[in-house]
Design a protein around this motif. Sequence first.
Motif, PDB file in Angstrom:
ATOM      1  N   ASN A 126       9.282 -21.361  29.169  1.00 26.12           N
ATOM      2  CA  ASN A 126       9.368 -20.475  27.984  1.00 26.12           C
ATOM      3  C   ASN A 126       9.118 -19.141  28.124  1.00 26.12           C
ATOM      4  N   GLY A 127       9.579 -18.222  27.394  1.00 28.19           N
ATOM      5  CA  GLY A 127       8.930 -16.887  27.361  1.00 28.19           C
ATOM      6  C   GLY A 127       7.828 -16.678  26.299  1.00 28.19           C
ATOM      7  N   TYR A 128       7.041 -17.454  25.935  1.00 27.92           N
ATOM      8  CA  TYR A 128       6.126 -17.268  24.844  1.00 27.92           C
ATOM      9  C   TYR A 128       4.571 -17.649  25.353  1.00 27.92           C
ATOM     10  N   PHE A 129       3.861 -16.335  26.064  1.00 30.01           N
ATOM     11  CA  PHE A 129       2.707 -16.866  26.678  1.00 30.01           C
ATOM     12  C   PHE A 129       1.590 -15.729  26.434  1.00 30.01           C
ATOM     13  N   VAL A 148      14.904 -13.656  34.203  1.00 28.04           N
ATOM     14  CA  VAL A 148      13.796 -13.288  33.253  1.00 28.04           C
ATOM     15  C   VAL A 148      14.212 -12.858  32.028  1.00 28.04           C
ATOM     16  N   ALA A 149      14.104 -13.827  30.930  1.00 27.27           N
ATOM     17  CA  ALA A 149      14.849 -13.463  29.485  1.00 27.27           C
ATOM     18  C   ALA A 149      13.695 -13.210  28.533  1.00 27.27           C
ATOM     19  N   LEU A 150      12.906 -12.148  28.505  1.00 26.55           N
ATOM     20  CA  LEU A 150      11.842 -11.691  27.636  1.00 26.55           C
ATOM     21  C   LEU A 150      12.279 -10.594  27.031  1.00 26.55           C
ATOM     22  N   GLY A 151      13.399  -9.994  26.844  1.00 20.71           N
ATOM     23  CA  GLY A 151      13.777  -8.869  26.201  1.00 20.71           C
ATOM     24  C   GLY A 151      13.276  -7.792  26.863  1.00 20.71           C
ATOM     25  N   SER A 152      13.863  -6.462  26.602  1.00 16.34           N
ATOM     26  CA  SER A 152      13.166  -5.400  27.290  1.00 16.34           C
ATOM     27  C   SER A 152      12.270  -4.558  26.380  1.00 16.34           C
ATOM     28  N   PRO A 153      11.212  -3.948  26.886  1.00 15.73           N
ATOM     29  CA  PRO A 153      11.114  -3.630  28.322  1.00 15.73           C
ATOM     30  C   PRO A 153       9.987  -4.797  28.854  1.00 15.73           C
ATOM     31  N   LYS A 154       9.737  -5.783  28.120  1.00  7.18           N
ATOM     32  CA  LYS A 154       8.731  -6.911  28.670  1.00  7.18           C
ATOM     33  C   LYS A 154       9.403  -7.444  29.983  1.00  7.18           C
ATOM     34  N   GLN A 155      10.593  -7.703  30.038  1.00  4.33           N
ATOM     35  CA  GLN A 155      10.823  -8.398  31.167  1.00  4.33           C
ATOM     36  C   GLN A 155      11.103  -7.556  32.320  1.00  4.33           C
ATOM     37  N   GLY A 170      11.727 -17.444  30.149  1.00  2.00           N
ATOM     38  CA  GLY A 170      11.983 -16.958  28.892  1.00  2.00           C
ATOM     39  C   GLY A 170      12.592 -17.394  27.915  1.00  2.00           C
ATOM     40  N   ALA A 171      12.728 -17.032  26.596  1.00  2.00           N
ATOM     41  CA  ALA A 171      13.167 -17.501  25.418  1.00  2.00           C
ATOM     42  C   ALA A 171      12.388 -18.715  24.781  1.00  2.00           C
ATOM     43  N   LYS A 172      12.665 -19.262  23.729  1.00  2.00           N
ATOM     44  CA  LYS A 172      11.953 -20.435  23.340  1.00  2.00           C
ATOM     45  C   LYS A 172      12.169 -21.750  24.167  1.00  2.00           C
ATOM     46  N   SER A 225      19.815  -7.634  11.485  1.00  2.00           N
ATOM     47  CA  SER A 225      18.459  -6.872  11.735  1.00  2.00           C
ATOM     48  C   SER A 225      18.826  -6.112  13.003  1.00  2.00           C
ATOM     49  N   ARG A 226      19.859  -6.292  13.935  1.00  2.00           N
ATOM     50  CA  ARG A 226      19.831  -5.400  15.042  1.00  2.00           C
ATOM     51  C   ARG A 226      20.617  -4.104  14.616  1.00  2.00           C
ATOM     52  N   PHE A 227      20.814  -3.800  13.515  1.00  2.00           N
ATOM     53  CA  PHE A 227      21.433  -2.696  12.866  1.00  2.00           C
ATOM     54  C   PHE A 227      20.516  -1.526  13.465  1.00  2.00           C
ATOM     55  N   LYS A 228      19.134  -1.900  12.874  1.00  2.00           N
ATOM     56  CA  LYS A 228      17.983  -0.679  13.383  1.00  2.00           C
ATOM     57  C   LYS A 228      17.868  -0.319  14.563  1.00  2.00           C
ATOM     58  N   ARG A 229      18.355  -1.353  15.381  1.00  2.00           N
ATOM     59  CA  ARG A 229      18.142  -1.065  17.051  1.00  2.00           C
ATOM     60  C   ARG A 229      19.058  -0.146  17.545  1.00  2.00           C
ATOM     61  N   ILE A 230      20.506  -0.143  16.817  1.00  2.00           N
ATOM     62  CA  ILE A 230      21.400   0.530  17.288  1.00  2.00           C
ATOM     63  C   ILE A 230      21.632   2.124  16.571  1.00  2.00           C
ATOM     64  N   VAL A 273      17.457 -10.766  31.862  1.00  2.00           N
ATOM     65  CA  VAL A 273      18.850 -11.035  31.021  1.00  2.00           C
ATOM     66  C   VAL A 273      18.634 -10.742  29.587  1.00  2.00           C
ATOM     67  N   GLY A 274      17.658 -10.464  28.939  1.00  2.00           N
ATOM     68  CA  GLY A 274      17.589 -10.354  27.720  1.00  2.00           C
ATOM     69  C   GLY A 274      18.002 -11.720  26.850  1.00  2.00           C
ATOM     70  N   GLY A 275      18.885 -11.677  26.004  1.00  2.00           N
ATOM     71  CA  GLY A 275      19.170 -12.779  25.214  1.00  2.00           C
ATOM     72  C   GLY A 275      20.175 -13.775  25.955  1.00  2.00           C
ATOM     73  N   SER A 276      20.489 -13.865  27.173  1.00  2.00           N
ATOM     74  CA  SER A 276      21.425 -14.490  27.839  1.00  2.00           C
ATOM     75  C   SER A 276      21.173 -16.027  27.827  1.00  2.00           C
ATOM     76  N   PHE A 277      19.813 -16.353  27.786  1.00  2.00           N
ATOM     77  CA  PHE A 277      19.311 -17.990  27.705  1.00  2.00           C
ATOM     78  C   PHE A 277      19.833 -18.561  26.293  1.00  2.00           C
ATOM     79  N   ASP A 278      19.759 -17.653  25.263  1.00  2.00           N
ATOM     80  CA  ASP A 278      20.465 -17.865  23.973  1.00  2.00           C
ATOM     81  C   ASP A 278      21.870 -18.351  24.000  1.00  2.00           C
ATOM     82  N   VAL A 279      22.569 -17.549  24.733  1.00  2.00           N
ATOM     83  CA  VAL A 279      24.066 -17.733  24.694  1.00  2.00           C
ATOM     84  C   VAL A 279      24.093 -18.981  25.546  1.00  2.00           C
TER      85      VAL A 279
HETATM   86  N1  UDP Z   1      11.626 -13.450  24.041  1.00  2.00           N
HETATM   87  C1  UDP Z   1      10.386 -14.198  24.954  1.00  2.00           C
HETATM   88  N2  UDP Z   1       9.373 -13.730  24.904  1.00  2.00           N
HETATM   89  C2  UDP Z   1       8.878 -12.871  24.143  1.00  2.00           C
HETATM   90  C3  UDP Z   1       9.922 -12.066  23.179  1.00  2.00           C
HETATM   91  C4  UDP Z   1      11.315 -12.487  23.439  1.00  2.00           C
HETATM   92  O1  UDP Z   1      10.942 -15.069  25.643  1.00  2.00           O
HETATM   93  O2  UDP Z   1       7.776 -12.537  24.025  1.00  2.00           O
HETATM   94  C5  UDP Z   1      13.165 -13.853  24.374  1.00  2.00           C
HETATM   95  C6  UDP Z   1      13.662 -14.137  22.935  1.00  2.00           C
HETATM   96  O3  UDP Z   1      13.618 -15.529  22.651  1.00  2.00           O
HETATM   97  C7  UDP Z   1      15.208 -13.726  23.556  1.00  2.00           C
HETATM   98  C8  UDP Z   1      15.071 -12.845  24.446  1.00  2.00           C
HETATM   99  O4  UDP Z   1      13.452 -12.747  24.928  1.00  2.00           O
HETATM  100  O5  UDP Z   1      15.555 -15.028  24.021  1.00  2.00           O
HETATM  101  C9  UDP Z   1      15.365 -11.333  24.005  1.00  2.00           C
HETATM  102  O6  UDP Z   1      16.645 -11.353  23.264  1.00  2.00           O
HETATM  103  P1  UDP Z   1      17.323 -10.055  22.667  1.00  2.00           P
HETATM  104  O7  UDP Z   1      18.529 -10.341  22.294  1.00  2.00           O
HETATM  105  O8  UDP Z   1      16.332  -9.161  21.893  1.00  2.00           O
HETATM  106  O9  UDP Z   1      17.475  -9.150  24.257  1.00  2.00           O
HETATM  107  P2  UDP Z   1      18.525  -8.005  24.559  1.00  2.00           P
HETATM  108  O10 UDP Z   1      19.516  -8.812  25.338  1.00  2.00           O
HETATM  109  O11 UDP Z   1      18.900  -7.525  23.041  1.00  2.00           O
HETATM  110  O12 UDP Z   1      17.604  -7.145  25.218  1.00  2.00           O
END
Ligand code: UDP
Length: 252
Positions: free
Chosen positions: A139-142, A164-171, A112-114, A224-229, A190-196
């Motif tokens: 990486n998570g872009y495929f 798996v860090a693809l964001g939800s619900p993808k992951q 996942g992630a870039k 931009s997260r505002f509209k998610r909350i 794990v959502g955005g954990s790799f970014d951290v």
């Molecule tokens: N991501 C990815 N592939 C995609 C879409 C997102 O790898 O097609 C990654 C994105 O780069 C980021 C993570 O998924 O690292 C999602 O992070 P976000 O903070 O949105 O997740 P959250 O924890 O808020 O669900």
Amino acid sequence: MEGLQSKKEPVLGFEVDLFTFEEALQCVHNALKENRSMHIVTINPEMITNGNKNDEFGRVLNEADLTIPDGVGIKLALKVKGINQEVVPGVDFSKRLIGICALEGYTIGLLGAKEEIVQKAAANLRNEFENLNITYIRNGYFDEQQEDIIRGELTEIAPRVLFVALGSPKQELFISKLKQKMPRTIFIGVGGSFDVWSGCVKRAPEIYQKMGLEWLYRTVKEPSRFKRIFPALPLFLIQVIIETIQQKIKQA
Ligand code: UDP
């Protein structure tokens, strides 16, 4: 959950495990030692709302083996139901799990992630945990075709724990399609954990984390997260209050 008292509470149709951080970790540690597979979901209000709108995602959430309460939204929902629950942040939980893997020789995979983010995260983790054995990094872009290749690679390499860090619900959907084929892997979205872990995104200062205000810090940093909350989180809490009142009326 062997050796652990399993306590669960439904929140708008999805069962949340009421484990403390340490109990949840113990639960996964047991699965590791017993060579079991597992799908861990770190649940938040957004996921519950989506799970109620999207049948497939809802089914996947319901099939999870461990659903840990990630974030203050779930803590508040449980509070409405009269339950005091500690928040188990997925990013910290996953880091502790990686520590166990390094110490006890379990392999891990990062998907996942870039590209630069996942590579940096892997390098930082290797620096932090001396004997960590990362056997898969991608990486998570495929596209769909590449997804088939990734599935094949993962099935063959079968890391003991796959983050798996693809964001939800993808992951969660990705994990659900894969888990039958990997009966000895523990999966966690794990959502955005790799970014951290890469150091590219900073966590909120500890004081915000302790006060349950990490979401506020992140929203100020990333408007931009505002509209998610909003209005999703207040609406979610109103629904939980209505559900709780209905349950009380039924019980009366
Ligand atoms: N991501 C990815 N592939 C995609 C879409 C997102 O790898 O097609 C990654 C994105 O780069 C980021 C993570 O998924 O690292 C999602 O992070 P976000 O903070 O949105 O997740 P959250 O924890 O808020 O669900």
